[in-house]
Write a protein that holds these residues in place. Structure first.
Motif, PDB file in Angstrom:
ATOM      1  N   LEU A  76       0.868  -1.193  -0.201  1.00  0.00           N
ATOM      2  CA  LEU A  76       0.045  -0.139   0.221  1.00  0.00           C
ATOM      3  C   LEU A  76       0.821   1.237   0.051  1.00  0.00           C
ATOM      4  O   LEU A  76       1.939   1.361   0.826  1.00  0.00           O
ATOM      5  CB  LEU A  76      -0.855  -0.071   1.276  1.00  0.00           C
ATOM      6  CG  LEU A  76      -1.681   1.243   1.415  1.00  0.00           C
ATOM      7  CD1 LEU A  76      -2.927   1.371   0.390  1.00  0.00           C
ATOM      8  CD2 LEU A  76      -2.560   1.108   2.781  1.00  0.00           C
TER       9      LEU A  76
ATOM     10  N   THR B 217       0.470   5.464  -0.069  1.00  0.00           N
ATOM     11  CA  THR B 217      -0.187   6.684   0.043  1.00  0.00           C
ATOM     12  C   THR B 217       0.359   7.960  -0.045  1.00  0.00           C
ATOM     13  O   THR B 217       1.680   8.064   0.582  1.00  0.00           O
ATOM     14  CB  THR B 217      -1.203   6.500   1.470  1.00  0.00           C
ATOM     15  OG1 THR B 217      -0.266   6.335   2.541  1.00  0.00           O
ATOM     16  CG2 THR B 217      -2.257   5.370   1.573  1.00  0.00           C
TER      17      THR B 217
ATOM     18  N   VAL C 200      -9.097   0.374   1.708  1.00  0.00           N
ATOM     19  CA  VAL C 200      -8.027  -0.471   2.419  1.00  0.00           C
ATOM     20  C   VAL C 200      -8.623  -1.488   3.313  1.00  0.00           C
ATOM     21  O   VAL C 200      -7.836  -2.373   3.332  1.00  0.00           O
ATOM     22  CB  VAL C 200      -7.011   0.436   3.062  1.00  0.00           C
ATOM     23  CG1 VAL C 200      -6.071  -0.482   4.132  1.00  0.00           C
ATOM     24  CG2 VAL C 200      -6.342   1.649   2.127  1.00  0.00           C
TER      25      VAL C 200
ATOM     26  N   ARG D 165      -6.415  -4.683   4.868  1.00  0.00           N
ATOM     27  CA  ARG D 165      -5.862  -4.022   6.111  1.00  0.00           C
ATOM     28  C   ARG D 165      -5.209  -5.116   6.892  1.00  0.00           C
ATOM     29  O   ARG D 165      -4.060  -4.693   7.401  1.00  0.00           O
ATOM     30  CB  ARG D 165      -7.269  -3.610   6.966  1.00  0.00           C
ATOM     31  CG  ARG D 165      -6.837  -3.043   8.350  1.00  0.00           C
ATOM     32  CD  ARG D 165      -7.943  -2.264   9.041  1.00  0.00           C
ATOM     33  NE  ARG D 165      -7.683  -1.842  10.286  1.00  0.00           N
ATOM     34  CZ  ARG D 165      -7.813  -2.549  11.477  1.00  0.00           C
ATOM     35  NH1 ARG D 165      -7.981  -3.825  11.669  1.00  0.00           N
ATOM     36  NH2 ARG D 165      -7.435  -1.865  12.882  1.00  0.00           N
TER      37      ARG D 165
ATOM     38  N   ALA E  88      -1.895  -6.833   4.209  1.00  0.00           N
ATOM     39  CA  ALA E  88      -0.726  -6.178   3.754  1.00  0.00           C
ATOM     40  C   ALA E  88       0.624  -6.353   4.242  1.00  0.00           C
ATOM     41  O   ALA E  88       0.698  -6.573   5.335  1.00  0.00           O
ATOM     42  CB  ALA E  88      -1.124  -4.632   3.577  1.00  0.00           C
TER      43      ALA E  88
ATOM     44  N   HIS F  44       3.212  -0.666   4.222  1.00  0.00           N
ATOM     45  CA  HIS F  44       2.692   0.448   3.977  1.00  0.00           C
ATOM     46  C   HIS F  44       3.506   1.425   4.018  1.00  0.00           C
ATOM     47  O   HIS F  44       4.149   1.553   5.074  1.00  0.00           O
ATOM     48  CB  HIS F  44       1.253   0.613   4.879  1.00  0.00           C
ATOM     49  CG  HIS F  44       0.457   1.926   4.682  1.00  0.00           C
ATOM     50  ND1 HIS F  44      -0.258   2.396   5.562  1.00  0.00           N
ATOM     51  CD2 HIS F  44       0.552   2.869   3.598  1.00  0.00           C
ATOM     52  CE1 HIS F  44      -0.724   3.666   4.978  1.00  0.00           C
ATOM     53  NE2 HIS F  44      -0.239   3.880   4.060  1.00  0.00           N
TER      54      HIS F  44
ATOM     55  N   ASP G 228       3.725   5.512   3.528  1.00  0.00           N
ATOM     56  CA  ASP G 228       2.870   6.812   3.593  1.00  0.00           C
ATOM     57  C   ASP G 228       3.813   8.024   3.308  1.00  0.00           C
ATOM     58  O   ASP G 228       4.839   8.132   4.130  1.00  0.00           O
ATOM     59  CB  ASP G 228       2.044   7.186   4.566  1.00  0.00           C
ATOM     60  CG  ASP G 228       1.350   8.324   4.808  1.00  0.00           C
ATOM     61  OD1 ASP G 228       0.620   8.541   3.454  1.00  0.00           O
ATOM     62  OD2 ASP G 228       0.848   8.987   5.629  1.00  0.00           O
TER      63      ASP G 228
ATOM     64  N   CYS H  72      -2.028   7.969   9.227  1.00  0.00           N
ATOM     65  CA  CYS H  72      -2.282   6.989   8.180  1.00  0.00           C
ATOM     66  C   CYS H  72      -1.464   5.858   7.895  1.00  0.00           C
ATOM     67  O   CYS H  72      -1.993   4.607   7.785  1.00  0.00           O
ATOM     68  CB  CYS H  72      -2.027   7.724   6.586  1.00  0.00           C
ATOM     69  SG  CYS H  72      -2.495   7.088   5.213  1.00  0.00           S
ATOM     70  N   ALA H  73      -0.244   6.038   8.525  1.00  0.00           N
ATOM     71  CA  ALA H  73       0.726   4.559   8.416  1.00  0.00           C
ATOM     72  C   ALA H  73       0.174   3.680   9.313  1.00  0.00           C
ATOM     73  O   ALA H  73       0.590   2.571   9.517  1.00  0.00           O
ATOM     74  CB  ALA H  73       2.085   5.413   8.611  1.00  0.00           C
TER      75      ALA H  73
ATOM     76  N   THR I  81      -3.235   0.059   8.845  1.00  0.00           N
ATOM     77  CA  THR I  81      -3.164  -1.270   8.565  1.00  0.00           C
ATOM     78  C   THR I  81      -2.404  -2.060   9.535  1.00  0.00           C
ATOM     79  O   THR I  81      -1.761  -1.476  10.370  1.00  0.00           O
ATOM     80  CB  THR I  81      -2.634  -1.592   7.004  1.00  0.00           C
ATOM     81  OG1 THR I  81      -1.104  -1.614   7.253  1.00  0.00           O
ATOM     82  CG2 THR I  81      -2.953  -0.894   6.039  1.00  0.00           C
TER      83      THR I  81
ATOM     84  N   ALA J 236      -0.048  -3.868   8.655  1.00  0.00           N
ATOM     85  CA  ALA J 236       1.117  -4.396   7.921  1.00  0.00           C
ATOM     86  C   ALA J 236       2.334  -4.485   8.635  1.00  0.00           C
ATOM     87  O   ALA J 236       2.670  -3.466   9.546  1.00  0.00           O
ATOM     88  CB  ALA J 236       1.250  -3.372   6.669  1.00  0.00           C
TER      89      ALA J 236
ATOM     90  N   ARG K  97       5.865  -1.034   8.131  1.00  0.00           N
ATOM     91  CA  ARG K  97       5.073   0.329   7.747  1.00  0.00           C
ATOM     92  C   ARG K  97       6.187   1.599   8.324  1.00  0.00           C
ATOM     93  O   ARG K  97       7.029   1.653   9.053  1.00  0.00           O
ATOM     94  CB  ARG K  97       3.957   0.758   8.718  1.00  0.00           C
ATOM     95  CG  ARG K  97       2.823  -0.388   8.461  1.00  0.00           C
ATOM     96  CD  ARG K  97       1.838  -0.291   9.629  1.00  0.00           C
ATOM     97  NE  ARG K  97       2.351  -0.942  11.148  1.00  0.00           N
ATOM     98  CZ  ARG K  97       1.500  -0.837  12.116  1.00  0.00           C
ATOM     99  NH1 ARG K  97       0.516  -0.034  12.198  1.00  0.00           N
ATOM    100  NH2 ARG K  97       2.057  -1.531  13.172  1.00  0.00           N
TER     101      ARG K  97
END
Length: 308
Positions: free
Chosen positions: A82, A84, A159, A163, A166, A169, A171, A261-262, A265, A267, A270
């Motif tokens: 992911l 972003t 997402v 979620r 992943a 991620h 960002d 944002c990070a 998920t 993940a 990140r």
């Protein structure tokens, strides 16, 4: 420099109400075009990727489709990455670095990962070169249940299916001189709090998750990006923005707790990148390249782990 006491909107020590938010909104003007600078680039990617509208912002009279780009041959057996950008609309290289990665580097990972990219999460703020959305809300403190930021809520819906699965991620953000001269004083004024200057770090750094740190992953990103731009040093207190520098170019925040944002998920890998575009040592092209390089380094690291 503005402070909470000199900020032109509101009364020092008193949080903003509807009148102050309306006054702030009336001062915001469009300075660039989401359609011309972002949507047109996404349109050119349609021949190589699946493009979808995952929501829209109806900020009358303005209407903004929210766009995502996916790997064309999505394979549920492959790890998901992911990416972003533009959660803070004013952070230009986050948007264009994500698009540059897709254009110049994504083909290297075809058949190896599934890519899901939301390059401009906050298009209203992109056009106005601002941190907040139309309602004076910071989308990057709004990734939580019941979010009042439409940008964040729409991205979380997109997402949701990946979620928990992943792998990575990343960002993409910037730290700019206007963080200290405009956006942090505005935040203090909005919340009725004193403004505490922190200084702007000169260079690239990343933000790890203090609740689940991955130091080797963060250093892999730092080592790749330092080939493109310089890494931010710690200040005299060994900190960046009041947070301890835990390794060269790395600080930590509780990502999910702060609604970042990070942290949206689960993940295992990140990170939030922070490019410094106001340095006399870099160009906009270098800033975009730094973001794209960070994405490549993140994917390379994830794919090199034993489970993959």
């Amino acid at each position: 420099m503005k402070t909470a006491e000199t900020y032109p909107i509101g009364t020092p020590g008193t949080p903003w109400g509807d009148a102050e938010c309306a006054e702030w909104l009336s001062s915001q003007t469009r300075q660039r075009s989401y359609e011309a600078e972002v949507l047109s680039v996404i349109e050119r990617l349609r021949s190589r990727f699946d493009v979808e509208e995952y929501g829209a912002l109806d900020y009358g009279p303005d209407y903004y489709p929210l766009m995502a780009i996916r790997s064309r041959d999505w394979n549920d057996d492959l790890p998901v990455v992911l990416i972003t950008g533009g959660v803070h609309g004013y952070e230009t290289s986050g948007v264009h670095g994500a698009l540059q990665f897709l254009d110049k580097h994504a083909a290297e990972y075809a058949g190896r990962v599934n890519l899901l990219v939301a390059p401009c999460v906050s298009p209203w703020a992109y056009e106005r070169i601002h941190r907040w959305n139309r309602n004076a809300i910071d989308p990057n403190r709004s990734f939580h249940e019941g979010s009042r930021a439409e940008e964040s809520a729409a991205l979380m819906r997109l997402v949701a299916p990946i979620r928990d699965s992943a792998l990575i991620h990343i960002d993409l953000h910037e730290t700019t001189d206007t963080d200290e001269s405009e956006f942090r004083p505005a935040l203090a004024a909005r919340d009725g709090k004193p403004f505490e200057p922190a200084g702007i770090p000169d260079g690239f750094y990343v933000v790890d998750d203090s609740e689940n740190p991955k130091p080797d992953f963060q250093q892999a990103v730092i080592k790749a990006v330092e080939q493109v731009t310089h890494i931010a040093p710690a200040d005299e207190n060994g900190e960046i923005f009041g947070s301890k520098v835990v390794a060269r170019g790395v600080i930590e925040y509780p990502l999910a707790q702060w609604g970042l944002c990070a942290g949206m998920t689960r993940a295992p890998y990140r990170t939030t990148t922070e490019v410094y575009p106001d340095s006399p040592r870099v160009t906009p092209e270098q800033c975009n390249a730094a973001q794209a390089t960070a994405v490549c380094a993140a994917i390379d690291y994830g794919l090199a782990q034993p489970s993959f």
